[in-house]
Scaffold this motif. Structure first.
Motif, mmCIF file in Angstrom:
data_model
loop_
_atom_site.group_PDB
_atom_site.id
_atom_site.type_symbol
_atom_site.label_atom_id
_atom_site.label_comp_id
_atom_site.label_asym_id
_atom_site.label_seq_id
_atom_site.Cartn_x
_atom_site.Cartn_y
_atom_site.Cartn_z
ATOM 1 N N ASP A 48 0.825 -1.219 0.055
ATOM 2 C CA ASP A 48 -0.096 0.048 -0.021
ATOM 3 C C ASP A 48 0.771 1.241 0.074
ATOM 4 O OD1 ASP A 48 -2.793 -0.898 0.089
ATOM 5 O OD2 ASP A 48 -2.333 -1.841 1.827
ATOM 6 N N GLU A 52 3.791 4.949 -7.808
ATOM 7 C CA GLU A 52 3.273 4.993 -9.344
ATOM 8 C C GLU A 52 4.402 5.549 -10.307
ATOM 9 O OE1 GLU A 52 1.441 2.822 -12.031
ATOM 10 O OE2 GLU A 52 0.748 2.505 -9.998
ATOM 11 N N THR A 72 -2.392 -5.013 -9.902
ATOM 12 C CA THR A 72 -2.644 -3.430 -9.332
ATOM 13 C C THR A 72 -4.070 -3.074 -9.265
ATOM 14 O OG1 THR A 72 -0.867 -2.942 -11.198
ATOM 15 C CG2 THR A 72 -1.968 -1.220 -10.369
ATOM 16 N N PRO A 73 -4.523 -3.496 -7.985
ATOM 17 C CA PRO A 73 -5.669 -3.262 -7.674
ATOM 18 C C PRO A 73 -6.424 -1.569 -7.766
ATOM 19 C CG PRO A 73 -4.766 -4.256 -5.908
ATOM 20 C CD PRO A 73 -3.752 -3.928 -6.975
ATOM 21 N N SER A 74 -5.370 -0.768 -7.447
ATOM 22 C CA SER A 74 -5.336 0.757 -7.613
ATOM 23 C C SER A 74 -4.009 1.162 -7.742
ATOM 24 C CB SER A 74 -6.155 1.562 -6.471
ATOM 25 O OG SER A 74 -5.207 1.337 -5.560
ATOM 26 N N ALA A 75 -3.936 2.309 -8.091
ATOM 27 C CA ALA A 75 -2.563 3.014 -8.713
ATOM 28 C C ALA A 75 -1.484 2.679 -7.403
ATOM 29 C CB ALA A 75 -2.707 4.474 -8.998
ATOM 30 N N GLN A 77 -1.459 0.524 -5.266
ATOM 31 C CA GLN A 77 -1.409 -0.593 -4.460
ATOM 32 C C GLN A 77 -0.898 -1.801 -5.450
ATOM 33 O OE1 GLN A 77 -5.669 -1.307 -3.628
ATOM 34 N NE2 GLN A 77 -5.294 -1.136 -1.442
#
Ligand code: S3P
Length: 447
Positions: A48, A52, A72-75, A77
């Protein structure tokens, strides 16, 4: 990569003080290592606060090339499905580290212990950077690494392990330069080596490799200036929380200090003592920086930094603190140019072999802005007081580009800065965050 993309900034004197509360992106050093250790661990790790940026994405892409599944669940993570210490697959092509010295030097140590050969390449800046500092100690461990003429990338790395075991052996090594990258390369090879590997340092440097090895369950002994591992253990997956990068926060700390009336809050900034030399230097110069809500996050000390405008005076930067602020000299040069009196920097020859020759690039740029600056082989004397508008060249160096953008905020007229595309290597979104708190930067010419 973007190093070839022309992108210029124009930074104008601010119309009003810097205010608000901002969060800068995740720490670059920790993000590189989080990908590396979780890739080599057994099990699934979650990261976390991942940076990026182009440098850290290059490292993630390299592990994907070697068969590691990274989601890549979100930028900010990453979920990394570790393959274990011996589970990397041979890459089918050269591995491109982009602009990242950290990526290349740490990977050199790690790849030396594999059962396969590999090649590491980088962009134009990285292709000029010295690699003998890692090749020499790794060769003492039995590694086979060839560089191009002059000891620069690409690196051809012969895998030094077979089904029968490793051909690397531990060493006791005192690094001649204060470098966390050199220390880390040797320690990473040490994971694959027979026996013990010990690194001693002439000045203690950032200890993220040591801390993260411990967090991933590898037995390690370390204290400032010394670290020791032995081969033959396992890394166990764990979750990593990456704090905000102090080096990215530094541009805003100096900007708010220099611009009258400013009051800026920087949230959850990593304050590892081997990174915060700039805070002490700025305080010696008269800065007003408060640490609020200090806490531990992911094993690192973090705090919110409240920065108020203050008038700065020149100082002699303490030589012993140079390694603790090695990435912050470009922005310190701007603070010094805006301060009253002279600031002397010595013992910082390493700046000449960073993403650019940072002493030369900053000296040339500041001279173009009317600052009197004397360049020395290992530093500079900066006579503060004059910061006019003008044109400067960042030489493709992300930290020089952002430093000149801060200069534009407090200069007498607009500063135009060329070759800024590499800001995305460490600080994607810099222009947006800066403009949201009161900068006036416009970017032009990218693709
Ligand atoms: C880094 C170490 C430092 C620093 C670089 C990141 C690291 O380099 O300048 O930005 O992540 O280990 P050196 O080890 O070459 O001093």
């Amino acid at each position: 990569m973007s190093a070839t993309k022309p992108l210029d900034y124009s930074s104008r004197p601010a119309a009003s003080p810097l205010t608000g509360s901002i969060a800068v992106p995740g720490d670059k050093s920790i993000s590189h290592r989080a990908i590396m250790f979780s890739a080599l661990a057994e099990g699934t790790s979650r990261i976390d606060g991942f940076l990026e940026g182009e440098d850290t994405r290059a490292t993630a892409a390299i592990f994907a090339e070697m068969g590691v599944r990274i989601e890549t669940p979100s930028a900010s993570q990453r979920i990394v499905h570790g393959v274990g210490l011996h589970g990397l697959a041979a890459p089918v092509r050269a591995l491109d580290c982009g602009n990242a010295g950290t990526g290349m030097r740490l990977l050199a140590g790690l790849l030396a212990g594999q059962r396969f050969d590999s090649v590491l390449t980088g962009d134009a800046s990285l292709s000029r950077r010295p690699m003998r500092r890692v090749i020499e100690p790794l060769a003492l461990m039995g590694a086979r690494i060839e560089a191009a003429t002059g000891g620069v990338p690409p690196l051809r790395i012969g895998g030094r392990a077979s089904l029968h075991g490793t051909l690397l052996h531990g060493i006791r090594y005192t690094a001649p330069v204060a470098s966390a990258q050199v220390k880390s390369a040797v320690l990473l090879a040490g994971l694959y080596a027979q026996g013990e590997t010990e690194v001693r340092e002439i000045h203690p440097t950032r200890d993220y490799t040591e801390r993260m090895l411990a967090a991933f369950g590898w037995p390690i002994e370390f204290e400032p200036g010394r670290a020791r591992v032995s081969g033959g253990h396992r890394l166990q997956a764990t979750d990593v929380v990456v704090p905000a990068d102090f080096s990215s926060a530094a541009f805003f700390i100096v900007a708010a200090t220099l611009l009258p009336g400013s009051l800026l809050l920087l949230r959850a900034v990593g304050l590892n003592p081997r990174r915060t030399g700039l805070l002490d230097a700025l305080r010696l110069m008269g800065a007003d920086i408060r640490e609020l809500n200090a806490r531990e996050q992911g094993g690192e000390r973090v705090a919110d930094l409240e920065v108020r405008h203050a008038r700065l005076r020149g100082i002699e930067v303490p030589v012993a603190r140079v390694p603790d602020m090695i990435d912050e000299f470009p922005i310190l040069f701007i603070a010094a140019a805006a301060a009253e009196g002279a600031t002397t920097v010595r013992g910082a020859a390493e700046l000449r072999v960073k993403e650019s020759d940072r002493i030369a690039v900053m000296a040339k740029g500041l001279a173009a802005l009317g600052t009197r600056i004397e360049e020395t082989p290992d530093g500079a004397i900066i006579h503060g007081g004059v910061l006019q508008g003008g044109r400067v060249d960042s030489a493709g160096d992300h930290r020089c580009a952002m430093s000149f953008a801060v200069a534009g905020l407090v200069a007498r007229a607009e500063i135009r800065i060329s070759d800024c595309a590499n800001v995305a290597t460490s600080f994607p979104g810099f222009v947006d965050i800066a403009n949201a708190c009161g900068f006036e930067i416009s970017a032009a010419g990218g693709d």
